[in-house]
Scaffold this active site. Structure first.
Site, mmCIF file in Angstrom:
data_model
loop_
_atom_site.group_PDB
_atom_site.id
_atom_site.type_symbol
_atom_site.label_atom_id
_atom_site.label_comp_id
_atom_site.label_asym_id
_atom_site.label_seq_id
_atom_site.Cartn_x
_atom_site.Cartn_y
_atom_site.Cartn_z
ATOM 1 N N ASP A 1 0.849 -1.190 0.000
ATOM 2 C CA ASP A 1 0.000 0.000 0.000
ATOM 3 C C ASP A 1 0.889 1.245 0.000
ATOM 4 O OD1 ASP A 1 -2.469 1.232 -0.072
ATOM 5 O OD2 ASP A 1 -2.658 1.345 2.103
ATOM 6 N N TYR B 1 1.186 5.762 -0.584
ATOM 7 C CA TYR B 1 0.748 7.008 0.062
ATOM 8 C C TYR B 1 0.879 8.107 -0.993
ATOM 9 C CZ TYR B 1 0.504 9.904 4.417
ATOM 10 O OH TYR B 1 0.146 10.739 5.449
ATOM 11 N N ARG C 1 1.667 17.098 12.748
ATOM 12 C CA ARG C 1 2.864 17.943 12.669
ATOM 13 C C ARG C 1 2.476 19.262 11.997
ATOM 14 N NH1 ARG C 1 4.000 13.125 10.553
ATOM 15 N NH2 ARG C 1 3.881 14.027 8.461
ATOM 16 N N GLU D 1 -9.352 4.072 -2.093
ATOM 17 C CA GLU D 1 -8.132 3.857 -2.860
ATOM 18 C C GLU D 1 -8.428 3.155 -4.184
ATOM 19 O OE1 GLU D 1 -4.736 2.263 -0.899
ATOM 20 O OE2 GLU D 1 -5.372 2.919 1.109
ATOM 21 N N ARG E 1 -7.834 4.017 13.506
ATOM 22 C CA ARG E 1 -6.984 5.196 13.696
ATOM 23 C C ARG E 1 -6.405 5.314 15.099
ATOM 24 N NH1 ARG E 1 -5.692 6.378 8.549
ATOM 25 N NH2 ARG E 1 -7.497 6.978 7.294
ATOM 26 N N TYR F 1 2.211 3.123 15.342
ATOM 27 C CA TYR F 1 2.889 3.278 14.047
ATOM 28 C C TYR F 1 4.347 3.696 14.158
ATOM 29 C CZ TYR F 1 2.919 8.426 13.857
ATOM 30 O OH TYR F 1 3.169 9.751 14.074
ATOM 31 N N LYS G 1 -4.018 -1.815 10.350
ATOM 32 C CA LYS G 1 -4.312 -1.892 8.921
ATOM 33 C C LYS G 1 -4.572 -3.307 8.423
ATOM 34 C CE LYS G 1 -3.456 2.425 7.430
ATOM 35 N NZ LYS G 1 -4.316 3.204 6.516
ATOM 36 N N THR H 1 -4.823 6.606 0.050
ATOM 37 C CA THR H 1 -6.073 7.353 0.022
ATOM 38 C C THR H 1 -6.083 8.396 -1.093
ATOM 39 O OG1 THR H 1 -6.306 7.061 2.395
ATOM 40 C CG2 THR H 1 -7.639 8.779 1.386
ATOM 41 N N GLU I 1 -9.729 12.742 7.563
ATOM 42 C CA GLU I 1 -9.621 14.066 6.953
ATOM 43 C C GLU I 1 -10.938 14.828 7.009
ATOM 44 O OE1 GLU I 1 -7.219 14.249 3.133
ATOM 45 O OE2 GLU I 1 -7.605 12.101 3.291
#
Length: 451
Positions: free
Chosen positions: A149, A151, A165, A223, A259, A266, A275, A382, A396
């Site tokens: 997968d 990103y 961040r 996706e 999440r 992670y 996941k 995503t 999001e």
């Protein structure tokens, strides 16, 4: 040029099928599509390969037995192609490469075209090989040996990065290298398979210590999945110019994500239990050849962004490495289902806005000599766009659950509740081309095991 990138008679918008269900303007599977899948025509029957046309499935094994594919032209190893059509998965067909795929597609287009298969004995024979789609059970289209997968959406990466961040949403490597992780192929399931809410270890910010409990922040990820074709030997990277010929076709992919578990586990090695509990894919693999009319230039990088390193740069990929595919997410809650309400659309994005192309993902994957095999699956990550209504996950859309979505029936959602059904849909449409669809990918959330 790779055959799957070349327009030919199979893309002719004037052509219709003699199956009327394939000629409706909103049909996902017109004559110009012809996606491949694996199905059972009846309970307990053996799996077999098929091609979607309108509301029917053409049984490829029956088509071979009827002698309808015996005259395939331009196929050096016709016996291998006929054998591949009679397998219980698409791996053997994927392994044959673009020339065989193109020849088979052309033959199927003639068998199902109103202008090339006139009423009579031939059409009756083809008709005998059809199975109503509503009566079939769809299965995974291939034996998926490995799953990676990525990103690849800079908008998704920026949105998510800003939550964790704020001063540096993107890490320094993002614009230089396609980021990905090795997923779990054993938990990839076909559309319609229920998704059990996972349990896992998480630590709320206010908690002193983590606990092990059902996921509190269950999410979906919109996706695109790409199935690898012939693959490459160990130690032999695939040049970018050749990468598109290594991609058999695409499916919708939902990378279900826990999440709260993810945010705790992670670091430092990335996604793990948050996941790998379930990944859903749609059953019909839309070939790269069917998508040829919808190839567009790759995403234009903003001024100041670094150019891809030489191994990730090729003029053909710049010119037509993108895909003009609309991808949508809808939600059907348990209350909506009881009331007979229609699913509510949450977002709509377009795959042409991905920062990295599918070809770049495949080339980078093999750049260190990693070998890919027929039926391996690559997830895009995503698919999100610039606008709020094009964001491809609840993380999001709801700002990590702090701004819940208001649904038409008065319900709200920060993350998914038990009984919610997530529905992904996709299609390609533009003036001068026949609209084709990817079908849909569905999954309903069940309570955690043991209640």
């Amino acid at each position: 040029m790779t055959p799957c990138m070349t327009l030919n008679q199979t893309h002719d918008t004037r052509r219709l099928s003699w199956l009327e269900s394939a000629n409706r303007p909103d049909c996902d599977f017109p004559l110009q599509n012809l996606p491949f899948g694996v199905f059972r025509p009846a309970p307990q029957s053996n799996p077999r390969a098929g091609v979607a046309i309108g509301s029917s499935i053409l049984d490829l094994s029956a088509t071979v037995r009827s002698g309808l594919l015996a005259d395939l032209e331009s196929v050096t190893e016709i016996s291998a192609l006929l054998a591949a059509c009679q397998q219980s998965s698409l791996n053997s067909l994927m392994a044959l490469g673009p020339s065989a795929w193109t020849a088979l597609r052309a033959c199927l287009s003639e068998l199902l075209g109103a202008d090339t298969c006139l009423a009579g004995t031939m059409r009756s024979t083809v008709e005998s090989c059809l199975v109503p789609m509503a009566e079939a059970e769809m299965l995974l289209p291939a034996r998926i040996g490995d799953y990676t997968d990525f990103y690849a959406s800079i908008f998704h990466a920026t949105n998510v990065g800003a939550m964790f961040r704020p001063n540096q949403p993107l890490l320094p490597n993002y614009k230089w290298v396609p980021i990905g992780y090795h997923g779990r192929s054993s938990s990839i399931v076909i559309s319609g398979t229920p998704v059990r809410r996972p349990r896992g270890q998480s630590k709320p910010a206010e908690a002193v210590a983590p606990d092990f409990s059902p996921c509190r922040q269950l999410d979906y990820e919109l996706e695109l999945g790409a199935f690898v074709g012939p693959g490459n030997p160990l130690g032999a990277p695939v040049p970018l110019a050749d990468a598109v010929g290594q991609i058999f076709g695409v499916v919708l992919l939902n990378d279900w994500s826990a999440r709260d578990i993810q945010s705790w586990e992670y670091q430092p090695l990335g996604p793990f239990l948050a996941k790998n509990f379930s990944t859903s894919i749609s059953p019909w693999v839309v070939t790269m050849e069917a998508l040829a009319p919808f190839r567009v230039p790759a995403f234009v990088r903003p001024a100041g962004d670094p150019a891809p390193l030489p191994y990730l740069a090729d003029p053909s990929d710049v010119a037509q490495g993108g895909l003009d595919l609309t991808l949508e997410v809808s939600l059907l809650t348990a209350r909506m289902r009881t009331a007979g309400d229609a699913p509510h659309r949450l977002s709509s994005g377009n795959f042409r806005q991905m920062y990295w192309t599918l070809a770049q993902l495949l080339t980078h994957h093999t750049s260190n000599g990693c070998n890919l095999s027929p039926g391996d699956l690559l997830g895009s990550g995503t698919v999100s766009g610039e606008t709020n209504d094009s964001r491809g996950c609840l993380l999001e859309l709801t700002q990590r659950g702090t701004e819940p979505l208001a649904l038409p029936n008065g319900e709200t959602r920060g993350f998914l509740a038990d009984g919610d059904e997530v529905i992904l849909r996709g299609y390609a449409a533009r003036p001068g081309a026949r609209r084709i669809g990817l079908g849909e990918c569905r999954g309903i959330i069940l309570p955690p095991a043991g209640g």
